[in-house]
Design a protein around this motif. Structure first.
Motif, PDB file in Angstrom:
ATOM      1  N   MET A 154       1.607  51.410  12.374  1.00 11.78           N
ATOM      2  CA  MET A 154       2.736  50.771  13.040  1.00 11.78           C
ATOM      3  C   MET A 154       3.118  49.490  12.311  1.00 11.78           C
ATOM      4  SD  MET A 154       3.726  52.397  15.887  1.00 11.78           S
ATOM      5  CE  MET A 154       4.333  51.216  17.091  1.00 11.78           C
ATOM      6  N   ARG A 155       4.403  49.283  12.159  1.00 12.37           N
ATOM      7  CA  ARG A 155       4.921  48.045  11.573  1.00 12.37           C
ATOM      8  C   ARG A 155       5.445  47.168  12.701  1.00 12.37           C
ATOM      9  NH1 ARG A 155       9.479  50.622   8.248  1.00 12.37           N
ATOM     10  NH2 ARG A 155       9.409  51.859  10.161  1.00 12.37           N
ATOM     11  N   LEU A 156       4.771  46.024  12.892  1.00 17.76           N
ATOM     12  CA  LEU A 156       5.101  45.135  14.001  1.00 17.76           C
ATOM     13  C   LEU A 156       5.702  43.842  13.485  1.00 17.76           C
ATOM     14  CD1 LEU A 156       4.885  44.384  17.065  1.00 17.76           C
ATOM     15  CD2 LEU A 156       2.673  43.334  16.496  1.00 17.76           C
ATOM     16  N   LEU A 157       6.805  43.430  14.110  1.00 14.45           N
ATOM     17  CA  LEU A 157       7.371  42.115  13.884  1.00 14.45           C
ATOM     18  C   LEU A 157       7.006  41.257  15.079  1.00 14.45           C
ATOM     19  CD1 LEU A 157       9.155  39.988  12.504  1.00 14.45           C
ATOM     20  CD2 LEU A 157      11.143  41.056  13.628  1.00 14.45           C
ATOM     21  N   MET A 158       6.233  40.204  14.855  1.00 13.24           N
ATOM     22  CA  MET A 158       5.823  39.299  15.921  1.00 13.24           C
ATOM     23  C   MET A 158       6.638  38.025  15.810  1.00 13.24           C
ATOM     24  SD  MET A 158       3.659  39.020  18.453  1.00 13.24           S
ATOM     25  CE  MET A 158       4.402  37.807  19.557  1.00 13.24           C
ATOM     26  N   LEU A 159       7.435  37.745  16.844  1.00 10.28           N
ATOM     27  CA  LEU A 159       8.226  36.515  16.871  1.00 10.28           C
ATOM     28  C   LEU A 159       7.352  35.440  17.498  1.00 10.28           C
ATOM     29  CD1 LEU A 159      11.632  38.002  18.068  1.00 10.28           C
ATOM     30  CD2 LEU A 159      10.830  37.632  15.729  1.00 10.28           C
ATOM     31  N   GLY A 160       6.856  34.551  16.696  1.00  9.42           N
ATOM     32  CA  GLY A 160       5.799  33.628  17.099  1.00  9.42           C
ATOM     33  C   GLY A 160       4.541  34.105  16.385  1.00  9.42           C
ATOM     34  N   GLY A 161       3.449  34.169  17.097  1.00  9.58           N
ATOM     35  CA  GLY A 161       2.263  34.772  16.498  1.00  9.58           C
ATOM     36  C   GLY A 161       1.210  33.803  16.034  1.00  9.58           C
ATOM     37  N   THR A 162       1.444  32.500  16.218  1.00  6.94           N
ATOM     38  CA  THR A 162       0.456  31.526  15.768  1.00  6.94           C
ATOM     39  C   THR A 162      -0.273  30.835  16.918  1.00  6.94           C
ATOM     40  OG1 THR A 162       2.059  29.703  15.690  1.00  6.94           O
ATOM     41  CG2 THR A 162       1.835  31.069  13.698  1.00  6.94           C
ATOM     42  N   GLU A 163       0.245  30.967  18.160  1.00  6.03           N
ATOM     43  CA  GLU A 163      -0.361  30.297  19.302  1.00  6.03           C
ATOM     44  C   GLU A 163      -0.513  31.250  20.481  1.00  6.03           C
ATOM     45  OE1 GLU A 163       0.559  25.847  19.775  1.00  6.03           O
ATOM     46  OE2 GLU A 163       2.504  26.740  19.302  1.00  6.03           O
ATOM     47  N   PHE A 164      -1.523  31.039  21.254  1.00  2.56           N
ATOM     48  CA  PHE A 164      -1.846  31.685  22.523  1.00  2.56           C
ATOM     49  C   PHE A 164      -1.444  33.157  22.593  1.00  2.56           C
ATOM     50  CE2 PHE A 164      -1.930  31.058  27.441  1.00  2.56           C
ATOM     51  CZ  PHE A 164      -3.197  31.565  27.482  1.00  2.56           C
ATOM     52  N   VAL A 165      -0.404  33.504  23.391  1.00  2.00           N
ATOM     53  CA  VAL A 165      -0.069  34.909  23.600  1.00  2.00           C
ATOM     54  C   VAL A 165       0.313  35.586  22.286  1.00  2.00           C
ATOM     55  CG1 VAL A 165       1.529  36.496  24.733  1.00  2.00           C
ATOM     56  CG2 VAL A 165       0.637  34.528  25.989  1.00  2.00           C
ATOM     57  N   GLY A 166       1.171  34.940  21.514  1.00  2.00           N
ATOM     58  CA  GLY A 166       1.593  35.538  20.255  1.00  2.00           C
ATOM     59  C   GLY A 166       0.431  35.757  19.309  1.00  2.00           C
ATOM     60  N   ARG A 167      -0.483  34.812  19.273  1.00  2.00           N
ATOM     61  CA  ARG A 167      -1.644  34.942  18.379  1.00  2.00           C
ATOM     62  C   ARG A 167      -2.556  36.083  18.832  1.00  2.00           C
ATOM     63  NH1 ARG A 167      -3.376  31.422  14.528  1.00  2.00           N
ATOM     64  NH2 ARG A 167      -5.397  31.977  13.610  1.00  2.00           N
ATOM     65  N   ALA A 168      -2.785  36.183  20.136  1.00  2.00           N
ATOM     66  CA  ALA A 168      -3.639  37.255  20.647  1.00  2.00           C
ATOM     67  C   ALA A 168      -3.052  38.627  20.337  1.00  2.00           C
ATOM     68  CB  ALA A 168      -3.844  37.090  22.148  1.00  2.00           C
ATOM     69  N   ILE A 169      -1.737  38.761  20.485  1.00  2.00           N
ATOM     70  CA  ILE A 169      -1.092  40.044  20.176  1.00  2.00           C
ATOM     71  C   ILE A 169      -1.170  40.330  18.680  1.00  2.00           C
ATOM     72  CG2 ILE A 169       1.110  41.279  20.164  1.00  2.00           C
ATOM     73  CD1 ILE A 169       1.782  39.811  22.787  1.00  2.00           C
ATOM     74  N   THR A 170      -0.951  39.304  17.867  1.00  2.00           N
ATOM     75  CA  THR A 170      -1.031  39.476  16.414  1.00  2.00           C
ATOM     76  C   THR A 170      -2.434  39.912  16.005  1.00  2.00           C
ATOM     77  OG1 THR A 170       0.685  37.825  16.025  1.00  2.00           O
ATOM     78  CG2 THR A 170      -0.805  38.305  14.193  1.00  2.00           C
ATOM     79  N   GLU A 171      -3.450  39.243  16.515  1.00  2.00           N
ATOM     80  CA  GLU A 171      -4.824  39.606  16.164  1.00  2.00           C
ATOM     81  C   GLU A 171      -5.162  41.008  16.661  1.00  2.00           C
ATOM     82  OE1 GLU A 171      -7.459  36.554  17.530  1.00  2.00           O
ATOM     83  OE2 GLU A 171      -6.948  35.202  15.871  1.00  2.00           O
ATOM     84  N   GLY A 172      -4.662  41.357  17.852  1.00  2.00           N
ATOM     85  CA  GLY A 172      -4.899  42.691  18.372  1.00  2.00           C
ATOM     86  C   GLY A 172      -4.267  43.773  17.512  1.00  2.00           C
ATOM     87  N   ALA A 173      -3.060  43.507  17.029  1.00  2.00           N
ATOM     88  CA  ALA A 173      -2.373  44.469  16.166  1.00  2.00           C
ATOM     89  C   ALA A 173      -3.090  44.610  14.820  1.00  2.00           C
ATOM     90  CB  ALA A 173      -0.927  44.037  15.957  1.00  2.00           C
ATOM     91  N   LEU A 174      -3.534  43.509  14.264  1.00  2.00           N
ATOM     92  CA  LEU A 174      -4.271  43.558  12.997  1.00  2.00           C
ATOM     93  C   LEU A 174      -5.559  44.356  13.155  1.00  2.00           C
ATOM     94  CD1 LEU A 174      -3.838  39.860  11.804  1.00  2.00           C
ATOM     95  CD2 LEU A 174      -2.826  41.887  10.724  1.00  2.00           C
ATOM     96  N   ALA A 175      -6.234  44.186  14.303  1.00  2.00           N
ATOM     97  CA  ALA A 175      -7.478  44.909  14.547  1.00  2.00           C
ATOM     98  C   ALA A 175      -7.247  46.414  14.612  1.00  2.00           C
ATOM     99  CB  ALA A 175      -8.120  44.421  15.844  1.00  2.00           C
ATOM    100  N   ARG A 176      -6.033  46.838  14.932  1.00  2.00           N
ATOM    101  CA  ARG A 176      -5.690  48.263  14.971  1.00  2.00           C
ATOM    102  C   ARG A 176      -5.248  48.789  13.613  1.00  2.00           C
ATOM    103  NH1 ARG A 176      -3.096  49.709  20.750  1.00  2.00           N
ATOM    104  NH2 ARG A 176      -4.189  48.133  21.990  1.00  2.00           N
TER     105      ARG A 176
END
Length: 327
Positions: free
Chosen positions: A1-23
Motif C-alpha cells: 500500500m502507498r500511503l500519504l500521511m498529512l502530518g506524521g511527525t506527532e502523536f496520532v499522525g506519528r502512530a499511524i505512520t509507524e503502524g503503516a511502516l510496520a506493515r
C-alpha cells in the motif's frame, strides 16, 4: 500500500505512520518540517495555511491518504481537491466533538451533528472537524472514511493529559484523586486508533465510525493506580468527592485531565456507542499497557512532555491542590 500521511511527525499522525511502516507500506509524509518524521518515509515539506503550501503534493499517486487536520476546514477541502484522481481513499481523523451536545446515551453515528462547512476558515473545534468531514466527503464521497475519535492517550501525546498524571503521581505525596473512584473511562490508545484506521483502509470501509473503547473500559481508580504502579511511586491517592472539587473552582478535564464529574457532560463523553467499530475489528489494549508505555516514552525524552502550541496546558496547580487537600 502507498500511503500519504498529512502530518506524521506527532502523536496520532506519528502512530499511524509507524503502524503503516510496520506493515511494510510505502509511506510519504507531508509536514512542515518542525519535527523529524520516523525513519523509512519519504518526506515532503509544506504549510497548508501558506500560499503555494501544497506545492510539494502537485505530483504523485497513492492508495490512501490519512489527514489529521483540526484547523480551518478549507485546508482539507483544498487538499482533497488537489489529490482527487491521484488518491484512491481519503481517511479523515475527526472527533466525537462533531455531535450536537448533549448526545443521548447509547446513540451511535446516527446522532445529530453540528453545522459545518468545507469552506469555513477559522471556526471552533467542533465546527472545524465537521467542516473537515464534509470537505473529505464532498470530493471523495463513499471513498472517504471519517474516524470520530474520542479521548486519545498513549505515547507521543502532545496534549499533556496522561503525562501530567504520570509526572504528578511520580512526585509522590498526597495526590488529589477525583471521585467517584469507580467511574468508568472511555478512551482510545493512539496505537489502537492507528491499527484500526489502517485496517479500515485495507478493508475499504467508508463513512463515520466512533473510535474509542467500550464504556467502562477502565475506571478512574484503575487509571490512577496504574500510574502509581508504573512510576513506582509511594503517592497517597486522596479520593475526593466531585462536589468538593467543583466548589474549590477546579475545572474538570483541564485542571484534572480526563476527569469529568457525574452529569450530562460525563454521560455524553463516557457512554459512546462503539458497536460499529467493534464489529469491524476494533481492539483496545488494557490501561496498564497504555500507561506503562507512555511512561517509558516520557523517560526516553527526558521526562518532559511536548506541548502543542494551539492547545492550553493542562494540570492542577500545586497550590490549588494543597488548598483542597488541607481543607
Amino acid at each position: 500500500m502507498r500511503l500519504l500521511m498529512l502530518g506524521g511527525t506527532e502523536f496520532v499522525g506519528r502512530a499511524i505512520t509507524e503502524g503503516a511502516l510496520a506493515r511494510g507500506w510505502d509511506v510519504t509524509v507531508f509536514h512542515r518540517g518542525r519535527h523529524e518524521p520516523p525513519k523509512g518515509v519519504r518526506s515532503l515539506h509544506g504549510d497548508r495555511t501558506g500560499e503555494d503550501g501544497l506545492k510539494a503534493l502537485a505530483d504523485g499517486k497513492w492508495d490512501a491518504v490519512v489527514d489529521t487536520w483540526s484547523g480551518a476546514p478549507s485546508a482539507v477541502r483544498d487538499t482533497a481537491r488537489l489529490l482527487d484522481g491521484r488518491v484512491a481513499r481519503y481517511a479523515y481523523i475527526s472527533s466525537r466533538s462533531v455531535y450536537e451536545y448533549p448526545t443521548p446515551i447509547g446513540q451511535g453515528e446516527e446522532a445529530d451533528v453540528v453545522d459545518g462547512s468545507p469552506d469555513d476558515g477559522d471556526v471552533d473545534y467542533a465546527e472545524a472537524k465537521r467542516g473537515g468531514e464534509l470537505a473529505a466527503q464532498g470530493v471523495f464521497g463513499d471513498k472517504s472514511l471519517l474516524v470520530r475519535a474520542g479521548l486519545i492517550l498513549g505515547p507521543y501525546e502532545n496534549i499533556g493529559r496522561l503525562p501530567w498524571w504520570l509526572i504528578r503521581i511520580a512526585e509522590g505525596g498526597r495526590v488529589l484523586a477525583p471521585g467517584p473512584r469507580d467511574a468508568g473511562l472511555q478512551y482510545i490508545d493512539v496505537r489502537d486508533l492507528a491499527v484500526w484506521t489502517l485496517d479500515a483502509i485495507e478493508q475499504g470501509l467508508s463513512g463515520p465510525y466512533n473510535l474509542i473503547s467500550s464504556p467502562g473500559h477502565t475506571t478512574m481508580r484503575e487509571f490512577l493506580e496504574a500510574c502509581k504502579q508504573t512510576t513506582g511511586s509511594d503517592a497517597d491517592l486522596v479520593w475526593t468527592d466531585p462536589e468538593r472539587i467543583l466548589e474549590a473552582g477546579i475545572e474538570p478535564w483541564t485542571d484534572l485531565p480526563v476527569w469529568l464529574p457525574p452529569g450530562e457532560i460525563y454521560d455524553t463523553m463516557q457512554h459512546t456507542n462503539v458497536d460499529k467499530a467493534l464489529a469491524t475489528g476494533l481492539e483496545c489494549r488494557p490501561v496498564q499497557e497504555t500507561v506503562a508505555d507512555t511512561w517509558e516514552w516520557l523517560q526516553a525524552i527526558g521526562g518532559r512532555a511536548p506541548q502543542r502550541p494551539d492547545r492550553p496546558a493542562v494540570g492542577l496547580p500545586a497550590d490549588k491542590e494543597a488548598e483542597v487537600l488541607e481543607g
